[in-house]
Design an enzyme around this catalytic site. Structure first.
Site, PDB file in Angstrom:
ATOM      1  N   HIS A  92       0.875  -1.170   0.000  1.00 19.96           N
ATOM      2  CA  HIS A  92       0.000   0.000   0.000  1.00 19.96           C
ATOM      3  C   HIS A  92       0.912   1.221   0.000  1.00 19.96           C
ATOM      4  O   HIS A  92       2.077   1.133   0.426  1.00 19.96           O
ATOM      5  CB  HIS A  92      -0.891   0.006   1.239  1.00 19.96           C
ATOM      6  CG  HIS A  92      -1.906  -1.093   1.244  1.00 19.96           C
ATOM      7  ND1 HIS A  92      -1.891  -2.119   2.143  1.00 19.96           N
ATOM      8  CD2 HIS A  92      -2.958  -1.329   0.428  1.00 19.96           C
ATOM      9  CE1 HIS A  92      -2.893  -2.940   1.893  1.00 19.96           C
ATOM     10  NE2 HIS A  92      -3.558  -2.489   0.859  1.00 19.96           N
TER      11      HIS A  92
ATOM     12  N   ASP B 244       2.328   1.775   3.308  1.00 17.91           N
ATOM     13  CA  ASP B 244       3.308   0.781   3.782  1.00 17.91           C
ATOM     14  C   ASP B 244       4.704   1.314   3.478  1.00 17.91           C
ATOM     15  O   ASP B 244       5.683   0.949   4.132  1.00 17.91           O
ATOM     16  CB  ASP B 244       3.150  -0.566   3.043  1.00 17.91           C
ATOM     17  CG  ASP B 244       1.904  -1.331   3.469  1.00 17.91           C
ATOM     18  OD1 ASP B 244       1.597  -1.342   4.672  1.00 17.91           O
ATOM     19  OD2 ASP B 244       1.239  -1.921   2.596  1.00 17.91           O
TER      20      ASP B 244
HETATM   21  C1  XUL Z   1      -9.104  -6.461   1.153  1.00 18.23           C
HETATM   22  C2  XUL Z   1      -7.891  -6.851   0.438  1.00 18.23           C
HETATM   23  C3  XUL Z   1      -6.803  -5.828   0.385  1.00 18.23           C
HETATM   24  C4  XUL Z   1      -6.226  -5.674  -0.969  1.00 18.23           C
HETATM   25  C5  XUL Z   1      -5.171  -4.619  -1.139  1.00 18.23           C
HETATM   26  O1  XUL Z   1     -10.045  -7.432   1.245  1.00 18.23           O
HETATM   27  O2  XUL Z   1      -7.797  -7.946  -0.044  1.00 18.23           O
HETATM   28  O3  XUL Z   1      -5.808  -6.171   1.280  1.00 18.23           O
HETATM   29  O4  XUL Z   1      -5.660  -6.891  -1.373  1.00 18.23           O
HETATM   30  O5  XUL Z   1      -5.605  -3.363  -0.849  1.00 18.23           O
END
Ligand code: XUL
Ligand code: MN
Length: 345
Positions: free
Chosen positions: A52, A55
């Site tokens: 992210h 992150d």
């Molecule tokens: C939510 C999910 C997230 C995404 C990335 O359900 O899977 O972690 O993978 O934002």
């Protein structure tokens, strides 16, 4: 099916090593610092890191701090022989995205979501990453009347276009999930997002990341969702995991609930040549009861189960499968598959 050597590349996100907090209770394991998590990847057989934006660097850092922070993380990844797989703007935690980002009713909140997303693209660029994941967590409603769904559909396309226009190399994948945190998510399935993808400013750079649990929650078979996206040449990411029925998003160890469903996902990926297209992401969560010493077992186990299933997909007698199909002997095919999975005859 052509037999190929196992050349899958694997990834997970730092959030997949977690301290076990859930909506009903606090952490039960010690938080692991980012650098320590990164040091686990190679040991576990993973070479790509899902990230992210926050992150990498805090969301409120200015341009200079951001550039410096990103360079530091990039150096850390390189020192471990790792690459970033994608950047995903974490739009669901800020106070300005309480009512969603791109589909918020407030114009200034929508502006914040777009600006933050553009900054996430810039982070991707600085790290040599060309993939952006959009999980539209709060793009939906708790009650049907809260937003205009027709307007929201257009706003989602606008948001994707904004990314595509901000950078002419970035590819965008939608990771769709039908609910949680929202009661009704806009664009709840892979098929919905695929429809939008063809209406964006550049459909050749718009695709999907399919998470097993999300497809299951939407009532679909993840292997069929993957096959559908592969046919469209739009499957650029997967988040393999498992899900025990229609509840909250469980992110269980891949194959731990329904081995046959997991096998079918691997078989589809094999037939579609996915190893040469994308990275195998494992978006799995440790059980809350897991001890600190075992906090990465769910990752190692998911990869191990994936590898077993690749071997089973490769040793499946395709001629036999064809013969069963030609004969319309689906009882025979059913038994053949189950016995193949049991490694017995
Ligand atoms: C939510 C999910 C997230 C995404 C990335 O359900 O899977 O972690 O993978 O934002
Ligand atoms: Mn996911």
């Amino acid at each position: 099916m052509a037999k190929r050597p196992s050349n899958y590349r694997f990834s997970f996100g730092p959030w997949n090593i977690s301290a076990g907090a859930d909506p009903f209770g606090p952490v039960v394991r010690k938080e692991v610092p980012f650098a320590k998590k990164i040091a686990e990847y190679r040991k576990l057989g993973f070479t790509y890191v899902q990230l992210h934006d926050d992150d990498v660097v805090p969301a409120d850092w200015d341009a200079t701090q951001t550039a410096r922070g990103v360079a530091k993380v990039q150096k850390l990844l390189e020192s471990e022989g790792l690459k970033g797989e994608f950047i995903a703007p974490r739009l669901w935690e800020d106070r300005r995205t309480i009512d969603g980002g791109y589909t918020a009713n407030s114009a200034s909140d929508r502006r914040y979501a777009k600006n933050r997303t553009r900054r996430a693209v810039d982070i991707a660029n600085m790290m040599g990453i060309d993939l952006m994941v959009i999980w539209p967590a709060r793009e939906g409603t708790y009650i049907r009347e809260a937003k205009d769904a027709q307007l929201a559909t257009g706003r989602l396309v606008e948001a994707i276009n904004d990314i595509l226009e901000h950078d002419d190399k970035i590819r965008v994948v939608g990771e769709m999930k039908p609910n949680e945190p929202m009661d009704h998510a806009y664009c709840p399935s892979v098929g919905h997002f695929m429809g939008l993808a063809y209406r964006t400013a550049d459909p050749t750079r718009t695709g999907v990341l399919i998470e097993s649990a999300h497809s299951i929650l939407a009532g679909f078979d993840p292997a069929d969702d993957m096959a559908y996206a592969l046919w469209h040449e739009k499957l650029w990411g997967v988040h393999l995991n498992d899900q025990n029925g229609l509840k909250y998003d469980q992110d269980k160890t891949f194959g731990s609930v329904d081995l046959r469903r997991a096998f079918n996902q691997v078989w589809v990926l094999e037939r579609g040549g996915y190893a040469d297209i994308g990275v195998v992401g494992l978006d799995v969560k440790a059980m809350r009861t897991t001890k600190q010493t075992d906090q990465t077992a769910h990752l190692a186990n998911s990869k191990r189960i994936f590898d077993h299933l690749v071997a089973l997909a490769r040793s499946l007698d395709e001629k036999k499968v064809e013969a069963f199909r030609e004969n319309r002997d689906y009882e025979g095919l059913d038994l053949y598959i189950v016995e193949h999975l049991l490694a017995t005859k």
